[in-house]
Design a protein around this motif. Structure first.
Motif, short mmCIF file in Angstrom:
data_model
loop_
_atom_site.label_atom_id
_atom_site.label_comp_id
_atom_site.label_asym_id
_atom_site.label_seq_id
_atom_site.Cartn_x
_atom_site.Cartn_y
_atom_site.Cartn_z
N TRP A 234 -1.38 34.23 93.65
CA TRP A 234 -2.00 34.88 93.91
C TRP A 234 -2.80 34.93 94.98
O TRP A 234 -3.09 35.85 95.84
CB TRP A 234 -3.86 35.30 92.68
CG TRP A 234 -5.06 35.42 93.52
CD1 TRP A 234 -6.05 35.85 94.61
CD2 TRP A 234 -5.31 37.82 93.53
NE1 TRP A 234 -6.50 36.53 94.40
CE2 TRP A 234 -5.73 38.18 93.68
CE3 TRP A 234 -3.91 38.39 92.23
CZ2 TRP A 234 -6.48 39.28 93.73
CZ3 TRP A 234 -4.70 39.51 92.09
CH2 TRP A 234 -5.94 39.95 93.88
N ALA B 151 -11.55 35.70 87.58
CA ALA B 151 -10.38 36.25 88.47
C ALA B 151 -9.40 36.36 89.21
O ALA B 151 -10.87 35.25 90.36
CB ALA B 151 -10.28 38.20 87.88
N TYR C 182 -9.65 37.56 98.41
CA TYR C 182 -9.19 39.23 97.61
C TYR C 182 -9.31 39.64 99.55
O TYR C 182 -9.55 39.34 99.91
CB TYR C 182 -9.97 40.50 97.08
CG TYR C 182 -10.47 41.70 96.65
CD1 TYR C 182 -8.79 41.77 96.56
CD2 TYR C 182 -10.96 42.58 97.12
CE1 TYR C 182 -8.01 43.21 95.83
CE2 TYR C 182 -10.58 43.59 96.81
CZ TYR C 182 -8.94 44.11 95.98
OH TYR C 182 -8.57 45.24 95.83
N ASP D 186 -14.66 45.14 92.07
CA ASP D 186 -13.23 45.31 91.36
C ASP D 186 -12.87 46.32 91.91
O ASP D 186 -12.21 46.97 90.75
CB ASP D 186 -13.10 44.79 90.26
CG ASP D 186 -14.26 44.76 89.34
OD1 ASP D 186 -15.72 44.77 89.84
OD2 ASP D 186 -14.44 43.81 88.11
N LEU E 7 -1.32 40.55 90.52
CA LEU E 7 -1.66 41.54 89.38
C LEU E 7 -1.59 40.19 87.98
O LEU E 7 -3.22 40.39 87.57
CB LEU E 7 -1.94 42.22 89.20
CG LEU E 7 -2.79 43.01 90.25
CD1 LEU E 7 -2.63 44.55 90.31
CD2 LEU E 7 -4.89 43.04 90.20
N HIS F 154 -8.86 37.79 92.11
CA HIS F 154 -9.87 38.70 93.39
C HIS F 154 -10.99 38.54 93.21
O HIS F 154 -11.92 38.74 93.98
CB HIS F 154 -10.09 40.35 92.69
CG HIS F 154 -9.82 40.49 91.73
ND1 HIS F 154 -9.22 40.43 90.22
CD2 HIS F 154 -11.64 41.38 91.83
CE1 HIS F 154 -10.27 41.71 90.04
NE2 HIS F 154 -11.11 41.55 90.38
N THR G 265 -7.66 29.09 92.96
CA THR G 265 -7.37 30.04 92.85
C THR G 265 -5.31 30.55 92.26
O THR G 265 -4.78 28.85 92.91
CB THR G 265 -7.05 31.99 92.96
OG1 THR G 265 -6.55 32.35 92.20
CG2 THR G 265 -5.68 31.55 94.74
N GLU H 78 -1.92 37.90 96.18
CA GLU H 78 -1.79 38.73 95.41
C GLU H 78 -1.47 39.07 94.17
O GLU H 78 -1.24 40.84 93.80
CB GLU H 78 -3.24 39.75 96.26
CG GLU H 78 -3.69 38.74 97.20
CD GLU H 78 -5.07 39.78 97.93
OE1 GLU H 78 -5.17 41.00 97.05
OE2 GLU H 78 -5.47 39.20 98.72
N ASP I 75 -3.84 36.89 88.36
CA ASP I 75 -5.10 37.23 88.92
C ASP I 75 -5.71 35.74 88.11
O ASP I 75 -6.56 36.51 87.15
CB ASP I 75 -5.48 38.47 88.90
CG ASP I 75 -6.93 39.04 89.71
OD1 ASP I 75 -7.14 38.50 90.23
OD2 ASP I 75 -7.44 39.80 88.72
N SER J 134 -9.20 41.64 84.18
CA SER J 134 -8.52 41.91 85.70
C SER J 134 -8.40 42.86 85.91
O SER J 134 -9.13 43.49 87.19
CB SER J 134 -6.97 40.79 85.62
OG SER J 134 -6.13 41.12 87.28
#
Length: 296
Positions: A159, A118, A124, A45, A165, A120, A155, A163, A168, A267
């Protein structure tokens, strides 16, 4: 405090159940993550510390975060022990073939196998991660409670699609290990959705970028504010770095027992506002995601 070992949830309202990625979750996946490979994993991240670049600067007329300044909260080593030292852990996976890491937390569920993280940290830049394992209680290459492979990661639809946020949020359902299920071994934190804002909050994670090295559990605490800039996420004064993403935000937290109720995850952070950590609000979409994972 009675809710600490229970799921606290309001009924989801027309929320989508999210995207699911099936994984093999083999013994070979766990064996790949030797102490050397875990130590060599790069925090995924780092790019999200500036929100992917899109939010590096505030837009004209955007409000300032309140309070805009305050004492630094660099994060401290968690030495209190208790349940959180077992339910929190590092996540390791391959991202486009590279060794990478995040943080995560075990929560209560009927299948006793759900980990929250999260978005991601499971998918991702359009790619689902592979060779995904959860290592609760991780400490400097050691896996005192085992390495738990994922049979599926999940997810939110927002997201998965773009994606976003604000959504997330990710989860994993892990396979049994040695004939036992995850939360039978490490315990579980409660989980809650659609909760009141501005609560006293503890954030936990395994930051692995300077000045941290990913070897131990770090925490911050304070009152979680509301991001007035773009995301409407929760905001906490905290200087944890890359690698902490996916770690739990716990309310109603008891430092003596290490128990609380999870209502967000680490996040991202704005590049123009250092020292603040943002976590998505656990609303109906996060609840639907959790319910899908718990039913697996």
């Amino acid at each position: 405090m009675a809710a600490l070992g229970m799921t606290v949830a309001m009924p989801a309202q027309a929320a989508q159940r999210g995207a699911v990625h099936e994984l093999s979750g083999t013994v070979a996946d766990a064996d790949f993550w030797t102490p050397e490979n875990m130590r060599a994993a790069t925090p995924l991240d780092g790019p999200l510390q500036t929100a992917g670049g899109a939010l590096d600067q505030p837009t004209a007329g955007s409000p300032s975060l309140v309070p805009p300044v305050g004492p630094s909260n660099p994060g401290s080593s968690w030495t209190g022990g208790g349940k959180v030292s077992r339910t929190s852990g590092r996540v390791f996976f391959l991202f486009h073939g590279a060794r990478a890491s995040c943080s995560a937390n075990a929560v209560t569920s009927d299948n006793r196998s759900v980990v929250m993280t999260a978005g991601h940290c499971v998918k991702y830049q359009g790619s689902w991660h592979t060779d995904w394992v959860f290592v609760p209680g991780y400490r400097n290459g050691n896996a005192p409670y085992g390495k738990w492979t994922a049979k599926e990661t999940l997810t939110t639809p927002q997201w998965e699609a773009s994606e976003d946020l604000t959504y997330d949020v990710g989860a994993a359902v892990v396979n049994p290990l040695g004939g036992r299920r995850l939360t039978d071994v490490v315990g579980a934190q409660g989980i809650a959705f659609n909760q009141a804002r501005l609560q006293r909050t503890y954030s936990f994670g395994y930051p692995a970028e300077s000045p941290f090295d990913g070897t131990k559990l770090i925490y911050c605490s304070g009152t979680a504010l509301v991001d007035p800039v773009i995301s409407k996420d929760n905001v906490l004064r905290c200087d944890m770095t890359g690698g902490s993403s996916g770690g739990p935000w716990l309310v109603n937290f008891d430092p003596e027992s290490g128990t609380g109720v999870q209502n967000s995850v680490n996040s991202f952070g704005y590049g123009f506002l250092p020292g603040y950590l943002l976590g998505p609000y656990f609303g109906s979409d996060a609840q639907a995601l959790y319910q899908r994972a718990a039913a697996s």
